[in-house]
Design a protein around this motif. Structure first.
Motif, PDB file in Angstrom:
ATOM      1  N   ARG A 100     -31.433 -43.968  10.793  1.00  0.00           N
ATOM      2  CA  ARG A 100     -31.428 -44.076  12.254  1.00  0.00           C
ATOM      3  C   ARG A 100     -30.109 -44.699  12.705  1.00  0.00           C
ATOM      4  NH1 ARG A 100     -36.578 -45.290  10.470  1.00  0.00           N
ATOM      5  NH2 ARG A 100     -38.213 -43.965  11.348  1.00  0.00           N
ATOM      6  N   GLU A 101     -29.877 -44.722  14.001  1.00  0.00           N
ATOM      7  CA  GLU A 101     -28.626 -45.250  14.552  1.00  0.00           C
ATOM      8  C   GLU A 101     -28.211 -46.554  13.862  1.00  0.00           C
ATOM      9  OE1 GLU A 101     -26.969 -46.987  18.774  1.00  0.00           O
ATOM     10  OE2 GLU A 101     -28.537 -45.449  18.825  1.00  0.00           O
ATOM     11  N   GLY A 102     -26.992 -46.567  13.338  1.00  0.00           N
ATOM     12  CA  GLY A 102     -26.454 -47.750  12.666  1.00  0.00           C
ATOM     13  C   GLY A 102     -26.715 -47.796  11.173  1.00  0.00           C
ATOM     14  N   ASP A 103     -27.562 -46.908  10.649  1.00  0.00           N
ATOM     15  CA  ASP A 103     -27.839 -46.894   9.207  1.00  0.00           C
ATOM     16  C   ASP A 103     -26.693 -46.206   8.468  1.00  0.00           C
ATOM     17  OD1 ASP A 103     -30.244 -48.202   9.538  1.00  0.00           O
ATOM     18  OD2 ASP A 103     -31.464 -46.378   9.402  1.00  0.00           O
ATOM     19  N   PHE A 104     -26.521 -46.616   7.209  1.00  0.00           N
ATOM     20  CA  PHE A 104     -25.402 -46.153   6.393  1.00  0.00           C
ATOM     21  C   PHE A 104     -25.894 -45.825   4.996  1.00  0.00           C
ATOM     22  CE2 PHE A 104     -21.987 -47.337   3.369  1.00  0.00           C
ATOM     23  CZ  PHE A 104     -20.983 -46.491   3.799  1.00  0.00           C
ATOM     24  N   LEU A 105     -25.422 -44.711   4.442  1.00  0.00           N
ATOM     25  CA  LEU A 105     -25.722 -44.346   3.061  1.00  0.00           C
ATOM     26  C   LEU A 105     -24.415 -44.023   2.363  1.00  0.00           C
ATOM     27  CD1 LEU A 105     -27.778 -43.585   0.770  1.00  0.00           C
ATOM     28  CD2 LEU A 105     -27.616 -41.240   1.633  1.00  0.00           C
ATOM     29  N   TYR A 106     -24.144 -44.730   1.265  1.00  0.00           N
ATOM     30  CA  TYR A 106     -22.965 -44.469   0.436  1.00  0.00           C
ATOM     31  C   TYR A 106     -23.425 -43.744  -0.815  1.00  0.00           C
ATOM     32  CZ  TYR A 106     -19.309 -45.324  -3.025  1.00  0.00           C
ATOM     33  OH  TYR A 106     -18.372 -45.173  -4.012  1.00  0.00           O
ATOM     34  N   VAL A 107     -22.801 -42.616  -1.129  1.00  0.00           N
ATOM     35  CA  VAL A 107     -23.129 -41.840  -2.317  1.00  0.00           C
ATOM     36  C   VAL A 107     -21.886 -41.815  -3.217  1.00  0.00           C
ATOM     37  CG1 VAL A 107     -23.952 -39.640  -3.219  1.00  0.00           C
ATOM     38  CG2 VAL A 107     -24.678 -40.391  -0.935  1.00  0.00           C
ATOM     39  N   PRO A 108     -21.891 -42.564  -4.322  1.00  0.00           N
ATOM     40  CA  PRO A 108     -20.737 -42.556  -5.223  1.00  0.00           C
ATOM     41  C   PRO A 108     -20.514 -41.181  -5.850  1.00  0.00           C
ATOM     42  CG  PRO A 108     -22.211 -44.385  -5.728  1.00  0.00           C
ATOM     43  CD  PRO A 108     -22.929 -43.486  -4.761  1.00  0.00           C
ATOM     44  N   VAL A 109     -19.348 -40.984  -6.437  1.00  0.00           N
ATOM     45  CA  VAL A 109     -19.031 -39.752  -7.155  1.00  0.00           C
ATOM     46  C   VAL A 109     -20.159 -39.466  -8.138  1.00  0.00           C
ATOM     47  CG1 VAL A 109     -17.419 -38.701  -8.777  1.00  0.00           C
ATOM     48  CG2 VAL A 109     -16.553 -40.118  -6.923  1.00  0.00           C
ATOM     49  N   GLY A 110     -20.635 -38.229  -8.160  1.00  0.00           N
ATOM     50  CA  GLY A 110     -21.707 -37.822  -9.071  1.00  0.00           C
ATOM     51  C   GLY A 110     -23.109 -38.107  -8.567  1.00  0.00           C
ATOM     52  N   GLY A 111     -23.254 -38.778  -7.432  1.00  0.00           N
ATOM     53  CA  GLY A 111     -24.572 -39.138  -6.914  1.00  0.00           C
ATOM     54  C   GLY A 111     -25.270 -37.968  -6.240  1.00  0.00           C
ATOM     55  N   LEU A 112     -26.515 -37.725  -6.638  1.00  0.00           N
ATOM     56  CA  LEU A 112     -27.317 -36.680  -5.994  1.00  0.00           C
ATOM     57  C   LEU A 112     -27.642 -37.097  -4.568  1.00  0.00           C
ATOM     58  CD1 LEU A 112     -29.801 -35.932  -8.907  1.00  0.00           C
ATOM     59  CD2 LEU A 112     -27.979 -34.422  -8.077  1.00  0.00           C
ATOM     60  N   HIS A 113     -27.562 -36.150  -3.644  1.00  0.00           N
ATOM     61  CA  HIS A 113     -27.904 -36.433  -2.254  1.00  0.00           C
ATOM     62  C   HIS A 113     -28.184 -35.127  -1.514  1.00  0.00           C
ATOM     63  CE1 HIS A 113     -23.563 -35.760  -2.289  1.00  0.00           C
ATOM     64  NE2 HIS A 113     -23.622 -35.467  -0.996  1.00  0.00           N
ATOM     65  N   ALA A 114     -28.870 -35.265  -0.388  1.00  0.00           N
ATOM     66  CA  ALA A 114     -29.205 -34.145   0.484  1.00  0.00           C
ATOM     67  C   ALA A 114     -29.477 -34.729   1.861  1.00  0.00           C
ATOM     68  CB  ALA A 114     -30.439 -33.406  -0.036  1.00  0.00           C
ATOM     69  N   PHE A 115     -29.510 -33.871   2.877  1.00  0.00           N
ATOM     70  CA  PHE A 115     -29.824 -34.355   4.218  1.00  0.00           C
ATOM     71  C   PHE A 115     -30.327 -33.215   5.087  1.00  0.00           C
ATOM     72  CE2 PHE A 115     -25.395 -33.118   4.318  1.00  0.00           C
ATOM     73  CZ  PHE A 115     -25.252 -32.436   5.520  1.00  0.00           C
ATOM     74  N   LYS A 116     -31.127 -33.562   6.098  1.00  0.00           N
ATOM     75  CA  LYS A 116     -31.602 -32.585   7.074  1.00  0.00           C
ATOM     76  C   LYS A 116     -32.206 -33.300   8.273  1.00  0.00           C
ATOM     77  CE  LYS A 116     -35.627 -31.848   4.178  1.00  0.00           C
ATOM     78  NZ  LYS A 116     -36.374 -30.824   3.449  1.00  0.00           N
ATOM     79  N   ASN A 117     -32.175 -32.625   9.390  1.00  0.00           N
ATOM     80  CA  ASN A 117     -32.789 -33.146  10.605  1.00  0.00           C
ATOM     81  C   ASN A 117     -34.166 -32.495  10.724  1.00  0.00           C
ATOM     82  OD1 ASN A 117     -33.579 -33.962  13.125  1.00  0.00           O
ATOM     83  ND2 ASN A 117     -31.781 -33.197  14.200  1.00  0.00           N
ATOM     84  N   VAL A 118     -35.224 -33.278  10.571  1.00  0.00           N
ATOM     85  CA  VAL A 118     -36.583 -32.737  10.656  1.00  0.00           C
ATOM     86  C   VAL A 118     -37.229 -33.033  12.010  1.00  0.00           C
ATOM     87  CG1 VAL A 118     -36.917 -32.866   8.154  1.00  0.00           C
ATOM     88  CG2 VAL A 118     -37.664 -34.776   9.591  1.00  0.00           C
ATOM     89  N   THR A 119     -36.441 -33.590  12.931  1.00  0.00           N
ATOM     90  CA  THR A 119     -36.989 -33.945  14.240  1.00  0.00           C
ATOM     91  C   THR A 119     -36.725 -32.843  15.262  1.00  0.00           C
ATOM     92  OG1 THR A 119     -35.026 -35.016  15.180  1.00  0.00           O
ATOM     93  CG2 THR A 119     -36.431 -36.358  13.712  1.00  0.00           C
ATOM     94  N   ASP A 120     -37.330 -32.985  16.422  1.00  0.00           N
ATOM     95  CA  ASP A 120     -37.124 -32.051  17.525  1.00  0.00           C
ATOM     96  C   ASP A 120     -35.953 -32.474  18.412  1.00  0.00           C
ATOM     97  OD1 ASP A 120     -39.219 -30.348  16.800  1.00  0.00           O
ATOM     98  OD2 ASP A 120     -40.691 -31.631  17.807  1.00  0.00           O
ATOM     99  N   GLU A 121     -35.183 -33.457  17.969  1.00  0.00           N
ATOM    100  CA  GLU A 121     -34.046 -33.972  18.732  1.00  0.00           C
ATOM    101  C   GLU A 121     -32.746 -33.783  17.948  1.00  0.00           C
ATOM    102  OE1 GLU A 121     -34.375 -35.130  21.833  1.00  0.00           O
ATOM    103  OE2 GLU A 121     -36.529 -34.756  21.700  1.00  0.00           O
ATOM    104  N   PRO A 122     -31.633 -33.617  18.650  1.00  0.00           N
ATOM    105  CA  PRO A 122     -30.345 -33.555  17.955  1.00  0.00           C
ATOM    106  C   PRO A 122     -29.973 -34.927  17.393  1.00  0.00           C
ATOM    107  CG  PRO A 122     -30.000 -33.550  20.321  1.00  0.00           C
ATOM    108  CD  PRO A 122     -31.489 -33.491  20.095  1.00  0.00           C
ATOM    109  N   MET A 123     -29.012 -34.945  16.497  1.00  0.00           N
ATOM    110  CA  MET A 123     -28.524 -36.210  15.945  1.00  0.00           C
ATOM    111  C   MET A 123     -27.031 -36.086  15.703  1.00  0.00           C
ATOM    112  SD  MET A 123     -27.540 -35.933  12.514  1.00  0.00           S
ATOM    113  CE  MET A 123     -27.648 -37.659  12.130  1.00  0.00           C
TER     114      MET A 123
END
Length: 187
Positions: A100-123
């Motif tokens: 959410r607003e202000g949250d941070f995720l750091y993914v080091p080299v080689g780190g598995l990650h994914a993302f998607k917007n599952v809400t009815d609002e833009p981000m």
């Protein structure tokens, strides 16, 4: 908080004595570099080229229910996500978390990650790649290449240091042993 007497900074890369005029200003009113149907947009805040390869910084706006990116990793760069507005489901390599607003995720080299917007609002979010990489072609052509699919898509992803788990799984097992290919609610 106390600090050690001797701090370790990187080796100097500028060897002048007085500094120089070389800053680059980008006004907030600069239009997006890429716009997509459904309210998506990408702003090239600081590219590999403009930072001399130090980092790449992009503002990404995803429309409601935007697919984002399935589980992948990078061999040459880290990726960081900073949520500016709205919510984004982030896969941190172990589980989905809601950013959410202000949250941070750091993914080091080689780190598995994914993302998607599952809400009815833009981000919107900031994406930071370090060191910088020429990501612009990736952003500009990923939708087209995804339509093509197959080996052509896989080669395109690898060209852009994006190693998607689905590209390396046997045909019959896609998603079977990797929770990141399912939605945050498990479906």
């Amino acid at each position: 908080m106390s600090y050690p007497e001797f701090l370790e900074y990187p080796e100097p890369r500028y060897h002048g004595e007085r500094g120089e005029v070389n800053a680059a200003f980008r006004p907030a009113s600069t239009p997006p570099d890429i716009s997509s149907p459904g309210g998506g947009a990408t702003h090239y805040i600081a590219t590999n080229e403009s930072t001399g390869g130090e980092f790449g910084l992009y503002k990404v706006e995803l429309g409601a229910r935007a697919a984002g990116a399935k589980t992948h990793f990078h061999k040459a760069m880290s990726e960081s996500f900073y949520i500016l507005s709205g919510e984004l489901e982030l896969y941190n390599g172990e589980r989905w978390v809601t950013g959410r607003e202000g949250d941070f995720l750091y993914v080091p080299v080689g780190g598995l990650h994914a993302f998607k917007n599952v809400t009815d609002e833009p981000m919107s979010m900031l994406l930071l790649f370090s060191p910088g990489a020429p990501r612009e072609e990736y952003f500009e052509r990923v939708a087209e290449m995804s339509q093509r699919g197959g080996e052509e898509l896989k080669r395109f992803r690898i060209r852009h240091d994006s190693y998607f788990v689905e590209d390396f799984e046997p045909e019959g097992s896609r998603g079977a042993c990797h929770p990141a290919v399912s939605s945050p609610d498990g479906s």
